[in-house]
Design an enzyme around this catalytic site. Structure first.
Site, PDB file in Angstrom:
ATOM      1  N   ASP A  20      27.930 -20.870   1.685  1.00  0.00           N
ATOM      2  CA  ASP A  20      28.456 -21.697   3.120  1.00  0.00           C
ATOM      3  C   ASP A  20      29.203 -20.549   3.925  1.00  0.00           C
ATOM      4  O   ASP A  20      29.126 -21.147   5.169  1.00  0.00           O
ATOM      5  CB  ASP A  20      29.511 -22.717   2.397  1.00  0.00           C
ATOM      6  CG  ASP A  20      30.755 -22.404   1.725  1.00  0.00           C
ATOM      7  OD1 ASP A  20      30.878 -21.060   1.305  1.00  0.00           O
ATOM      8  OD2 ASP A  20      31.614 -23.379   1.437  1.00  0.00           O
ATOM      9  N   SER A 107      42.225 -29.504  -3.834  1.00  0.00           N
ATOM     10  CA  SER A 107      42.800 -29.161  -2.681  1.00  0.00           C
ATOM     11  C   SER A 107      42.002 -29.953  -1.406  1.00  0.00           C
ATOM     12  O   SER A 107      42.591 -30.532  -0.511  1.00  0.00           O
ATOM     13  CB  SER A 107      43.219 -27.786  -2.462  1.00  0.00           C
ATOM     14  OG  SER A 107      41.703 -27.176  -2.617  1.00  0.00           O
ATOM     15  N   GLU A 136      42.861 -25.815   4.947  1.00  0.00           N
ATOM     16  CA  GLU A 136      42.841 -25.016   3.499  1.00  0.00           C
ATOM     17  C   GLU A 136      43.228 -23.517   3.830  1.00  0.00           C
ATOM     18  O   GLU A 136      43.766 -22.917   3.126  1.00  0.00           O
ATOM     19  CB  GLU A 136      41.410 -25.349   2.913  1.00  0.00           C
ATOM     20  CG  GLU A 136      41.159 -24.622   1.760  1.00  0.00           C
ATOM     21  CD  GLU A 136      41.654 -25.137   0.528  1.00  0.00           C
ATOM     22  OE1 GLU A 136      41.493 -26.293   0.219  1.00  0.00           O
ATOM     23  OE2 GLU A 136      41.619 -24.142  -0.701  1.00  0.00           O
ATOM     24  N   ASP A 148      33.353 -27.627   0.333  1.00  0.00           N
ATOM     25  CA  ASP A 148      34.087 -28.709  -0.545  1.00  0.00           C
ATOM     26  C   ASP A 148      34.632 -29.747   0.481  1.00  0.00           C
ATOM     27  O   ASP A 148      34.606 -31.077   0.104  1.00  0.00           O
ATOM     28  CB  ASP A 148      35.537 -27.843  -0.964  1.00  0.00           C
ATOM     29  CG  ASP A 148      35.193 -26.818  -1.733  1.00  0.00           C
ATOM     30  OD1 ASP A 148      33.949 -26.553  -2.018  1.00  0.00           O
ATOM     31  OD2 ASP A 148      35.792 -25.981  -2.141  1.00  0.00           O
ATOM     32  N   TYR A 197      37.552 -13.470  -3.263  1.00  0.00           N
ATOM     33  CA  TYR A 197      36.622 -14.307  -2.496  1.00  0.00           C
ATOM     34  C   TYR A 197      36.586 -13.535  -0.985  1.00  0.00           C
ATOM     35  O   TYR A 197      35.543 -13.462  -0.535  1.00  0.00           O
ATOM     36  CB  TYR A 197      37.323 -15.539  -2.325  1.00  0.00           C
ATOM     37  CG  TYR A 197      36.738 -16.551  -1.452  1.00  0.00           C
ATOM     38  CD1 TYR A 197      35.758 -17.822  -2.305  1.00  0.00           C
ATOM     39  CD2 TYR A 197      36.404 -16.659  -0.262  1.00  0.00           C
ATOM     40  CE1 TYR A 197      35.039 -18.623  -1.374  1.00  0.00           C
ATOM     41  CE2 TYR A 197      35.687 -17.600   0.411  1.00  0.00           C
ATOM     42  CZ  TYR A 197      34.961 -18.482  -0.197  1.00  0.00           C
ATOM     43  OH  TYR A 197      34.167 -19.495   0.540  1.00  0.00           O
TER      44      TYR A 197
HETATM   45  C1  GLA Z   1      35.270 -22.299  -2.913  1.00  0.00           C
HETATM   46  C2  GLA Z   1      35.073 -22.487  -1.227  1.00  0.00           C
HETATM   47  C3  GLA Z   1      33.920 -22.913  -0.772  1.00  0.00           C
HETATM   48  C4  GLA Z   1      32.777 -22.212  -1.473  1.00  0.00           C
HETATM   49  C5  GLA Z   1      32.699 -21.917  -3.038  1.00  0.00           C
HETATM   50  C6  GLA Z   1      31.603 -21.037  -3.549  1.00  0.00           C
HETATM   51  O1  GLA Z   1      35.113 -23.497  -3.284  1.00  0.00           O
HETATM   52  O2  GLA Z   1      36.338 -23.225  -1.198  1.00  0.00           O
HETATM   53  O3  GLA Z   1      34.041 -22.834   0.496  1.00  0.00           O
HETATM   54  O4  GLA Z   1      32.786 -20.883  -0.576  1.00  0.00           O
HETATM   55  O5  GLA Z   1      34.155 -21.521  -3.131  1.00  0.00           O
HETATM   56  O6  GLA Z   1      30.490 -21.533  -3.222  1.00  0.00           O
END
Ligand code: GLA
Length: 343
Positions: A20, A107, A136, A148, A197
């Site tokens: 994403d 969240s 977020e 999400d 991340y």
């Molecule tokens: C988390 C992030 C999402 C996405 C996933 C991995 O959930 O909030 O935006 O990047 O990791 O797919």
């Protein structure tokens, strides 16, 4: 004053992780577990009480840095206030049927429910999801994508959602009735998720600097990337986008064996090329995949711990394993619901 009641679901991602943030494809579904914010609008601050914390969220309408707010969950409330800047405050409660911090996007559900309760326009799902995504990012400091929040906003009962994270087009894909989605909690806390991340997202940007937008590149294009780590990250994203499309088609055609095979490949790619699995997640996926009636299993979400998702024949995983697990059905998206009439 009128009572407001806003409900927003969590999500589980069937396939398409770490795609994403480069505007790629994902296939999550909103779930029937959800967060509810109810109360009345008024005043010059947002005050929410939760069963899960003795300390309320108390957020002034002119809040500065959401990440500096306490307690921790109030940061998400503050993120929404900072992005929405509602003209009046709110006083009420927040409750949830979602496991908190359990990998089902509690969240995102909180952000979306708070935004709707504070008067955000639910008629524009993309704008609402973008607002919640920015909330977020400000609350957590993690440069997350939009999956999400958009899954929570755009959920559809009985359907997974094929989302193009660049155009934000959402195509509902019916989930066959003879397929059960089970999420298993590895029990491993996602301690490194934030910093790792951000590092992965930066590696994806480095890949794009070398070969252009990953969402438009075909598998194989990553061969032109010199750095072997960046090349592997790109290979995951390119192959994962291809798998998402194939999975959506297979799901619509009811070909659960093909969906399961794509899930297994996705897990291997997240493990080997994207480097976000852990030995605990790998072992859990192997045990699930070896269970009769399971079509496929993979880590779901950011990785580094958290949850695994399995697609199985109904009942095949009933009472399975010592781990916490949930059998989940695709539920509707976020909404304001009429408050319960008095008496
Ligand atoms: C988390 C992030 C999402 C996405 C996933 C991995 O959930 O909030 O935006 O990047 O990791 O797919």
């Amino acid at each position: 004053m009128d009572e407001v009641r806003a409900v927003a679901p969590g999500r589980v991602n069937l396939i398409g992780d770490h795609t994403d943030h480069t505007g790629g494809l994902v296939l999550p579904m909103a779930v029937e577990l959800a967060t509810t914010v109810e109360g009345v609008r008024g005043g010059d601050r947002v005050v929410l009480r939760s069963d899960h914390d003795p300390d309320p969220a108390v957020v002034p309408l002119d809040v500065g840095d959401p990440a500096a707010v306490a307690p921790g969950w109030a940061r998400y409330v503050a993120g929404v206030v900072a992005e929405l800047r509602p003209p009046v405050g709110f006083e009420g409660t927040v409750s949830t049927t979602l496991p908190i911090g359990g990998g089902l996007s509690s969240s995102a559900a909180l952000e979306v429910a708070v935004a709707l309760a504070l008067g955000a326009d639910g008629a524009d799902p993309r704008a609402l999801a973008r607002l919640a995504q920015r909330a977020e990012q400000r609350a957590s400091g993690v440069p997350c994508g939009i999956m999400d929040q958009l899954a929570s906003v755009a959920g559809r009962a009985g359907h997974a959602l094929l989302i193009d994270c660049h155009s934000l087009d959402v195509v509902p894909v019916p989930l066959p009735a003879r397929a059960e989605v089970v999420v298993v909690d590895s029990g491993q806390a996602r301690a490194l998720a934030g910093s790792a991340y951000a590092e992965r997202a930066a590696q994806c940007r480095a890949a794009e600097a070398a070969i252009g937008p990953l969402r438009r590149a075909a598998p194989g294009a990553e061969a032109a990337i010199a750095d072997p780590v960046v090349r592997a990250r790109a290979r995951h994203v390119l192959t994962e986008n291809t798998r998402v499309r194939a999975t959506a088609e297979a799901l619509a055609a009811g070909d659960l064996a093909l969906v399961g095979a794509a899930m297994a490949e996705s897990h291997a790619s997240l493990r080997d090329d994207f480097g976000v699995s852990t030995p605990v997640l790998d072992a859990l996926v192997s045990r699930l995949a070896a269970t009769p009636g399971v079509h496929g299993a993979r880590l779901t979400g950011a990785g580094f711990g958290g949850c695994v998702v399995a697609l199985a024949d109904p009942g095949a995983l009933a009472g399975w394993g010592p781990e916490r697990s949930w059998s989940l059905r695709p539920g509707p998206g976020a909404r304001c619901v009429p408050a319960i009439p008095p008496g």
